[in-house]
Design an enzyme around this catalytic site. Structure first.
Site, mmCIF file in Angstrom:
data_model
loop_
_atom_site.group_PDB
_atom_site.id
_atom_site.type_symbol
_atom_site.label_atom_id
_atom_site.label_comp_id
_atom_site.label_asym_id
_atom_site.label_seq_id
_atom_site.Cartn_x
_atom_site.Cartn_y
_atom_site.Cartn_z
ATOM 1 N N ARG A 40 8.409 8.312 6.832
ATOM 2 C CA ARG A 40 8.022 9.684 7.182
ATOM 3 C C ARG A 40 8.443 10.037 8.604
ATOM 4 O O ARG A 40 8.784 11.187 8.890
ATOM 5 C CB ARG A 40 6.520 9.860 6.988
ATOM 6 C CG ARG A 40 6.095 9.805 5.517
ATOM 7 C CD ARG A 40 4.608 9.573 5.358
ATOM 8 N NE ARG A 40 3.823 10.595 6.024
ATOM 9 C CZ ARG A 40 2.495 10.502 6.182
ATOM 10 N NH1 ARG A 40 1.842 9.440 5.738
ATOM 11 N NH2 ARG A 40 1.833 11.469 6.792
ATOM 12 N N ARG A 44 0.828 -1.201 0.000
ATOM 13 C CA ARG A 44 0.000 0.000 0.000
ATOM 14 C C ARG A 44 0.865 1.254 0.000
ATOM 15 O O ARG A 44 1.975 1.260 0.518
ATOM 16 C CB ARG A 44 -0.887 0.029 1.243
ATOM 17 C CG ARG A 44 -1.790 -1.160 1.413
ATOM 18 C CD ARG A 44 -2.609 -1.018 2.679
ATOM 19 N NE ARG A 44 -3.460 -2.183 2.913
ATOM 20 C CZ ARG A 44 -4.319 -2.280 3.931
ATOM 21 N NH1 ARG A 44 -4.435 -1.276 4.787
ATOM 22 N NH2 ARG A 44 -5.058 -3.360 4.075
ATOM 23 N N ASP A 83 -0.043 5.381 1.069
ATOM 24 C CA ASP A 83 -1.108 6.171 1.683
ATOM 25 C C ASP A 83 -1.570 7.295 0.761
ATOM 26 O O ASP A 83 -0.948 7.591 -0.257
ATOM 27 C CB ASP A 83 -0.616 6.771 3.002
ATOM 28 C CG ASP A 83 -0.413 5.710 4.071
ATOM 29 O OD1 ASP A 83 -1.046 4.649 3.978
ATOM 30 O OD2 ASP A 83 0.379 5.957 4.996
#
Length: 252
Positions: free
Chosen positions: A196, A49, A51
């Site tokens: 991140r 995945r 985001d």
């Protein structure tokens, strides 16, 4: 027959890669184009995945079809149906046991930022602005601390459902061009929001708000301190997914 595609996309207009009920996603966009071309209800399986707002230069996915496809013509036809912010940059026939997610050996992500007191309209949506002072040498030195096998519990956001938080970062490279600083992390896997959070940690070190020694404590204790933030998604790009079972010639 199974085919692998490499997808490049600007994630700004999508709620991530994976199909959702009430929001546009990259997976849904590609599947709808495939359905038009093949006449089949095709499901694509991505390497993982991404985001909402996250970009990709090399997201890999696979799909099965009853038809034997000319990969060159099919890719051009597929791109003609896809919007400008999603394109298939590679396509090839793969073995039946190839799996875009489970066959992946490592991934490279990048996180882009620029150091300036003035916002840059042309870099909005791709680079995150960091206000100086900013010590690039401290940023680079601290980035190297993430190389190797570590318990990244402190660097993954709460809610990750994983059996272990131990990951291996093979390389943590930093490229500097003018006021732009781009972090490249290559590893065997990443926790939710891990890149991140690492980028946010390095920014705290480079701006003098946290000593680099604190990184070792976070590895050891599994907790986060010093106001470390998860940086915005739009600075993040999935650059490449690595496999060892692709055919020798990676046809484009």
């Amino acid at each position: 027959m199974r085919y692998a595609i490499t997808v490049e996309y600007d994630g700004a207009g999508y709620s991530g890669w994976q199909r959702q009920l009430n929001a546009p996603t990259v997976q849904q966009t590609v599947e709808e184009a495939l359905r038009v071309l093949t006449g089949e209800e095709t499901v694509i399986v991505g390497s993982g995945r991404t985001d909402a707002g996250v970009h990709a230069a090399g997201q890999v996915a696979h799909f099965d079809t009853a038809r034997e496809l000319d990969v060159y013509r099919f890719r051009y036809s597929l791109n003609a149906l896809l919007p400008e912010d999603v394109k298939v940059v590679k396509m090839q026939r793969v073995a039946d046991d190839f799996h875009a997610q489970y066959s992946a050996k490592q991934k490279t992500y990048s996180y882009g930022m620029y150091i300036s007191r003035t916002p840059s309209p042309l870099r909005r949506g791709r680079f995150v602005r960091i206000t100086p002072p900013f010590d690039v040498e401290k940023f680079v030195a601290a980035a190297r601390m993430f190389e190797g096998e570590h318990d990244f519990k402190a660097f993954g956001n709460v809610g990750s459902e994983v059996s272990t938080t131990v990951r291996t970062i093979y390389s943590a490279e930093v490229k500097v061009c003018g006021d732009e600083v781009v972090l490249y992390l290559t590893g065997n896997g990443f926790l939710y929001n891990m890149v991140r959070v690492i980028a946010g940690t390095l920014v705290r070190v480079a701006t003098g708000k946290m000593p680099s020694e604190e990184i070792e404590r976070m590895f050891a204790e599994g907790t986060r301190t010093h106001g470390i933030k998860t940086l915005p998604p739009y600075g993040l790009t999935l650059e490449k997914v690595f496999y060892n079972i692709f055919p020798p010639e990676d046809k484009v």
